[in-house]
Design a protein around this motif. Structure first.
Motif, short mmCIF file in Angstrom:
data_model
loop_
_atom_site.label_atom_id
_atom_site.label_comp_id
_atom_site.label_asym_id
_atom_site.label_seq_id
_atom_site.Cartn_x
_atom_site.Cartn_y
_atom_site.Cartn_z
N GLN A 403 -2.12 6.93 2.85
CA GLN A 403 -1.42 6.06 2.32
C GLN A 403 -2.29 4.73 2.21
N VAL A 404 -3.20 4.42 1.50
CA VAL A 404 -3.72 3.19 1.34
C VAL A 404 -3.59 2.43 0.08
N PRO A 405 -2.99 1.40 -0.03
CA PRO A 405 -2.25 0.67 -1.27
C PRO A 405 -3.74 0.05 -1.83
N ALA A 406 -3.36 -0.20 -3.29
CA ALA A 406 -4.25 -0.80 -3.99
C ALA A 406 -3.22 -1.82 -4.93
N TYR A 407 -3.81 -3.15 -4.95
CA TYR A 407 -2.95 -4.20 -5.75
C TYR A 407 -3.72 -5.33 -6.00
N PRO A 408 -3.16 -6.08 -7.37
CA PRO A 408 -3.94 -7.19 -7.69
C PRO A 408 -3.64 -8.39 -6.49
#
Length: 464
Positions: A403-408
């Motif tokens: 679980q590696v988050p991506a987000y602005p």
């Protein structure tokens, strides 16, 4: 040989295997309580199987929260299931242990020496602790305004990119949140920005020690100096609350030369999460005030509860005492050297991962894991030419359980999408080496078979 059988409480004989019980032969009730009771072992086994559908905590690199605890913590938590933190008359030793933790944190954060005990309390997490710090800021500002015969109906709180708990505080307690946008290439609030946002109605400035988005520290000492200059020019004495949800229990051990805590006279209060880099189990937070007079007495309730009169300042009432006891256990077991060793190991692992990511090619590091939290954050160097997004990479890694988050990033940099990996106690160098290998495989796949329609909105389950 005879087969030993037992009577199922729901009727009928069955073998000792829990998966042959009547309950296991049905879809579990989801909206209504069943009429009959069932064997405890059967219910346990079925629920345990269902919970296997959750993610593996060891591969959850999105969370700041503790995902590994030693046997001593497990035993103490089990023995404290019946202890209610609010009932200090019935559980005075639990209350005493909570007070010891507050004093340990106050000393760790260089609170001025006083004759009496330190002022603070445990909470269910740093979000509640932050709100208590914010309430104290609002009450003190309002009292000053009224004493001066000035209106006190338009309070504001100034901050950079903060966790959502501060947005909740502002909405719930009727405070304008002045969230300063990120400047180009900035990882947090920059002190020179304050002059445009602070005014006579500012109840305080929130400085983040461990920005949720990027994991870097905001420069608390420079923020204090900027507020000193504002006071000299305008006369506005604006206090600082340090949100040390993550860094408050990292900086004292890894970065003792960073000045951020009560060593700065302008810092009025600090919150932290015991269940993050304090290494305690979910959910315990802490808030400490520099001196007792900074917590307005109007906010403290004297409650007659279960035979005793006790002061309380919290948004929650009844809550378990085991987490605070586990925190004290960790303070005693690890000591300063133990916390330093644990966090240094995490920082070393973060440095290793930063080197691996930098060598992969398509990424630009925003934070390399050194000087602040044990973590790494990065973006695509050229998103338009990459042929895939970080959301695509998150999806590929999720197929391997990571679980590696991506987000602005926040406002004015929200066209920049980043990923963040947190290294916690129990996340080993070998695990991170496996993650790096899986990242390389994912990149090879995305280059060979780029998505035909890259997503335009986040598909990660992570959000701030």
């Amino acid at each position: 040989m005879a087969l030993h059988k037992t009577k199922d409480v729901t009727g009928g004989d069955t073998g000792t295997d829990v998966f042959t019980t009547a309950l296991s032969g049905r879809v579990l009730p989801k909206y209504r309580m069943p009429e009959e009771h069932s064997p405890s072992e059967a219910v346990y086994a079925l629920l345990r199987n269902e919970l296997l559908l959750d993610g593996n905590a060891a591969q959850n690199l999105a969370t700041f929260c503790t995902t590994w605890s030693d046997d001593g913590v497990h035993r103490l938590m089990n023995e404290c299931l019946d202890k209610n933190m609010v009932d200090k008359d019935e559980y005075p030793q639990t209350a005493e242990i909570e007070a010891r933790c507050v004093n340990i944190l106050a000393h760790l954060w260089h609170a001025p020496a006083e004759d009496g005990p330190a002022t603070g309390c445990s909470t269910t997490g740093s979000s509640e602790a932050a709100m208590l710090g914010g309430l104290a800021l609002k009450w003190r500002w309002r009292a000053r305004r009224r004493a001066q015969g000035l209106p006190a109906d338009r309070p504001n709180l100034v901050c950079g990119p903060v966790q959502v708990c501060w947005e909740k505080f502002a909405r719930y307690f009727d405070v304008e949140l002045r969230q300063i946008p990120l400047e180009e290439d900035a990882t947090g609030l920059r002190p020179h920005q304050l002059a445009e946002y602070v005014d006579e109605n500012t109840i305080g400035v929130v400085a983040i020690l461990g920005v949720t988005y990027t994991c870097d520290y905001e420069p608390v000492a420079d923020i204090a100096a900027a507020l000193d200059a504002i006071q000299q020019e305008h006369g506005w004495d604006v206090p600082i609350h340090v949100d040390g949800a993550s860094g408050g229990l990292v900086a004292p051990f890894l970065h003792p030369d960073v000045v951020w805590d009560f060593a700065l006279p302008r810092v009025a209060s600090i919150n932290t999460s015991g269940h993050k880099y304090g290494l305690a189990p979910l959910g315990v937070g802490w808030v400490v005030w520099r001196t007792a007079d900074l917590l307005p007495p109007e906010l403290v309730f004297d409650v007659d509860y279960l035979g005793g009169d006790m002061p309380t300042f919290a948004l929650n009432f009844s809550r378990p005492g085991g987490e605070a006891i586990a925190q004290y256990y960790l303070f005693l077991r690890l000591g300063r050297s133990g916390y330093r060793s644990v966090h240094q190991s995490c920082a070393d692992t973060a440095r290793y991962l930063a080197g691996e990511i930098a060598a992969m090619g398509p990424f630009t590091l925003l934070y390399d894991g050194q000087g602040a939290l044990p973590a790494v954050s990065y973006r695509l160097t050229d998103p338009a030419a990459a042929g895939f997004t970080l959301y695509d990479l998150s999806d590929r890694l999720r197929m391997r359980g990571w679980q590696v988050p991506a987000y602005p990033l926040p406002a004015r940099r929200d066209d920049t999408v980043i990923q963040r990996v947190l290294i916690r106690h129990g996340v080993t160098l070998d695990q991170i080496a496996l993650l790096a290998e899986d990242m390389r495989r994912a990149l090879d796949h995305l280059r060979a078979a780029p998505p035909t329609q890259p997503p335009t909105a986040p598909r990660s389950g992570f959000h701030h």
